[in-house]
Scaffold this active site. Structure first.
Site, short mmCIF file in Angstrom:
data_model
loop_
_atom_site.label_atom_id
_atom_site.label_comp_id
_atom_site.label_asym_id
_atom_site.label_seq_id
_atom_site.Cartn_x
_atom_site.Cartn_y
_atom_site.Cartn_z
N SER A 76 -26.16 -21.80 -85.05
CA SER A 76 -25.68 -22.86 -85.92
C SER A 76 -24.21 -23.16 -85.63
CB SER A 76 -25.92 -22.47 -87.39
OG SER A 76 -25.81 -23.58 -88.24
N ASP A 98 -36.58 -27.20 -88.78
CA ASP A 98 -35.22 -26.93 -89.23
C ASP A 98 -34.69 -28.13 -90.02
OD1 ASP A 98 -32.52 -26.33 -89.51
OD2 ASP A 98 -32.25 -25.70 -87.44
N HIS A 114 -34.49 -22.73 -89.85
CA HIS A 114 -33.15 -22.66 -89.26
C HIS A 114 -32.82 -21.33 -88.62
CE1 HIS A 114 -29.08 -24.05 -88.67
NE2 HIS A 114 -28.58 -23.04 -89.37
#
Length: 270
Positions: A100, A220, A249
């Site tokens: 991320s 996601d 995610h």
């Protein structure tokens, strides 16, 4: 992980977990209150075993690493601190795995240090030009440091809601409370500016020469596949994308065995 220690970089401490020996792999966690290097990556590193030298820091403002005095978080700071950490450890070449926010830092580090970074694995990554701040990421950045905030955050991170257990919620809430003082300065509203800060310009992405593996969950909602990963195929010179179906995610926790196979097949070995 075999060792926990503090490394001083430019006069400011970084908390690091290290393990094993072999080719070095820097593992960078994502954002959100309560996030730490160990929480994101220790299980993956331990499961993959001693073939690599794992370096797992808490990035500035997370876990046990403070934001340096006079600074605030942001892509430039996190990238400079990651590079400085590896310099301080005397590591001349290394692969980088980032999740991320950490994916954006990994890509920025590869652009800034082309001779040092040998490979990049960007998981559920941020950093894509033009990618908007999703409603789920906005909510995660704003989550209060209590059980309700922890449960709401985990429900957004995982597709499989069976992973949102009471014990997971309690552990995340405790980590959120512990890191609240440092985290509060990182993503104040309006939060779209912090997503913009984590965006790399197209010219920087085009300059990355290290092979890049993108790993992304098809479902996601935090960094959606269509706006986060797919556009990077047009920007990165040496890139491949692996999409995991029925995954949100956090591929490392939602599909741990397949994720570890991807890492072990892509990362350099002795």
């Amino acid at each position: 992980m075999t060792e926990s220690r503090t490394v001083t970089v430019d006069g400011s401490p970084i908390h690091v977990l290290e393990g094993a020996s072999g080719p070095a792999v820097l593992m960078l966690h994502g954002s959100g209150p309560g996030t730490t290097g160990a929480g994101a990556w220790a299980a993956t590193a331990e499961a993959l075993g001693p073939s690599w030298r794992w370096v797992v820091p808490d990035q500035a403002g997370f876990g046990s690493t403070p934001v340096p005095p006079g600074s605030r978080g942001g892509l430039d700071l996190w990238t400079e601190r990651a590079a400085g950490l590896m310099d301080a450890l005397g590591v001349e070449q290394y692969a980088v795995v980032g999740h991320s926010m950490g994916g954006a830092v990994a890509l920025a580090l590869a652009a800034a240090r082309p001779r040092q970074v040998t490979r990049v694995v960007a998981v559920s990554t941020m950093g894509t030009p033009g990618a908007p701040l999703s409603a789920d990421l906005d909510a995660i950045w704003a989550a209060p440091a209590d059980r309700h905030g922890a449960r709401d955050m985990l429900s957004r991170l995982f597709l499989d809601q069976a992973l949102v257990t009471d014990s997971a919620v309690d552990a995340r809430a405790a980590a959120m409370r512990e890191g609240a003082a440092a985290y509060v300065s990182l993503f104040p509203p309006p939060r779209a500016r912090w997503a913009d800060d984590l965006t790399l310009p197209a010219r920087a992405l085009a300059a990355i020469r290290a092979p890049v593996l993108l790993v992304h969950g098809a479902e996601d909602r935090v960094t959606p596949l269509a706006t986060a990963a797919l556009p990077l195929l047009d920007h990165l010179p040496d890139v491949r994308l692996h999409v995991l179906g029925r995954c949100g995610h956090v591929p490392a926790l939602e599909h741990p065995h397949e994720f570890r196979q991807l890492l072990s097949g892509f990362l350099p070995r002795n």
